[in-house]
Design a protein around this motif. Structure first.
Motif: not given
Lengths: 115, 114
Positions: A36, A44, A90, A101-103, A105-108, B35, B37, B41-43, B45, B88, B90, B103, B105
């Motif tokens: 994303y 995103l 991400f 759907q537990k997705v 994510f990385g820290t970006g 989510y 964020q 950091q990343g989002p 869940f 944030l 989301l 997804l 967003f």
């Protein structure tokens, strides 16, 4: 538990050069993998996904990603970077099982394309 | 086709207060996920709603709760706000709870807790 690692906080690349944004993952079973992009103060946006099939996946805006099962990696690539590609990227993983759907994510990784 | 919309876009609360954030899912989508964020950091869940029921939850305390309505829109409620809740938030919708698709967003609600 599933996890994603993006080892680079920032990647700088000159406009016109190829870019790579790295991602490794950990998940039980065959993964569903996603990239994303996030622009400042925005939500995103989906770029591409790997579910099954060819290891090279093509997505939006000329991006592609290569799935490597042995290295548990899913690096994002583009042959020729544009200044407008500058954004936060991400990587995300989802386990194939389960009814929701537990997705994760990385820290970006912040991509900076230099004119 | 209408995308995911969230409201409010920005809000400021003080510690201990309660907040409600709202989300309208994309047309045709019956599943909504929330989510958090945090800055840099990343989002993360929080939970997912499918057909008006919570059917998955991340590592968030019970003071984070939600609702989904018959039209698939959703609310996120946070009670007893703490400073660390500043983030944030989301909302993401998807076609079904366990499909392999992406997804979609919204642009998020930025919460500041003072």
């Amino acid at each position: 538990a599933q996890s994603v690692a993006q080892p680079e906080d920032q990647v700088n690349v000159a406009e016109g050069n190829p870019l790579t944004v790295k991602c490794t993952y950990s998940v039980s079973g065959n993964p569903y993998l996603f990239w994303y992009v996030q622009y400042p103060n925005r939500g995103l946006q989906f770029l591409l996904k790997y579910i099954t099939g060819d290891n090279l996946v093509k997505g939006s805006y000329g991006f592609e990603a290569e799935f490597n099962k042995s290295q548990t990696s899913f690096h994002l690539k583009k042959p020729s970077a544009l200044v407008s590609d500058s954004a936060l990227y991400f990587c995300a993983v989802r386990a194939p099982s389960g009814g929701y759907q537990k997705v994760t994510f990385g820290t970006g990784t912040k991509l900076q394309v230099i004119p | 086709e209408t995308g995911v919309t969230q409201s409010p876009t920005h809000l400021i609360k003080t510690r201990g207060q309660q907040v409600t954030l709202r989300c309208s899912s994309q047309s045709g989508h019956n599943t909504v996920s929330w989510y958090q964020q945090a800055l840099g950091q990343g989002p993360q869940f929080i939970f997912q709603y499918y057909r008006e029921e919570e059917n998955g939850r991340g590592n968030f305390p019970p003071r984070f709760s939600g609702l989904q309505f018959p039209n698939y829109s959703s609310e996120l409620n946070v009670n007893a706000l703490e400073l660390d809740d500043s983030a944030l938030y989301l909302c993401a919708s998807s076609l079904d709870r366990s499909n392999t698709g992406e997804l979609f967003f919204g642009e998020g609600s930025r919460l500041t807790v003072l």
